[in-house]
Design a protein around this motif. Structure first.
Motif: not given
Length: 226
Positions: A29-32, A100-107, A162-167
């Protein structure tokens, strides 16, 4: 403690894994959020300033950005995970795991946040922008001292959203091998019929959401002009 062990017999045996899954979710969550927040803010600002009513109208650039945002916002996250798997593997060296999940999370987060930023900044009073232009303010001054400063409370609100959605997305990514609380809930809870594990994962995620919302509400009140 004995009552907790009776209430959650399966969880009591895997507390180290619960803690590890929580840390993995926080890490994703934090890095993304940092990467997607920075890039999404830039794209959102560009959508505002390049609009035909913006301070630097550029219809062609706006049209490209607008279409890209719409396209990537329309792709379901689970499908996005598969679509950009080659990119993820090329960047990280693997397509599995929390890094690896950070990439699609960011995109997946950038277009969502960019649109939220755009919606927040277009609410800035046009009269203030025109007054700044009349006083000879540069475009950078208007972006930094008018758009971002005047729109700060709304930016905080959309950042919280957005952060809640990211979680929530981290939990979804965890369900397909990214680790974290989503993986804990599915692999150790749902698939093994251990409902207490599922409940604990859900409660921890809810606590994260409540903390983010509370901090966001406090920052919004702090930055709202009286």
């Amino acid at each position: 403690m004995s009552f907790i062990n009776q209430l959650m017999p399966n969880v009591s045996l895997i507390w180290p894994q619960v803690w590890q899954a929580t840390l993995e979710t926080l890490y994703m969550t934090v890095v993304s959020a940092i990467i997607a927040g920075f890039l999404g803010l830039i794209v959102g600002i560009c959508l505002v300033v390049f609009d035909e009513s913006g301070i630097v109208p550029h219809p062609a650039t706006y049209s490209i950005l607008d279409k890209l945002v719409n396209i990537f916002r329309s792709i379901p996250f689970v499908i996005l995970l598969a679509v950009i798997y080659p990119v993820t593997k090329a960047l990280v060296g693997t397509g599995i795991g929390n890094t690896a999940a950070i990439v699609p999370l960011v995109v997946g987060t950038i277009p969502f946040y960019a649109r939220q930023v755009q919606n927040a900044l277009v609410q800035v009073d046009r009269g203030i922008i025109e007054a700044a232009q009349a006083m000879g303010a540069s475009n950078w001054d208007i972006i930094l001292r008018v758009y971002l400063r005047e729109g700060l409370p709304d930016l905080i609100r959309v950042s919280v959203l957005t952060l809640i959605s990211l979680i929530g997305l981290t939990a979804m990514a965890g369900a397909v091998g990214a680790g974290g609380l989503g993986n804990l809930a599915i692999s150790l809870g749902y698939q093994r019929f251990q409902n207490d594990v599922v409940w604990v994962a859900m409660i921890i995620i809810l606590i994260m959401v409540f903390i983010v919302q509370a901090v966001g509400d406090w920052l919004t009140r702090l930055t709202t002009h009286n």
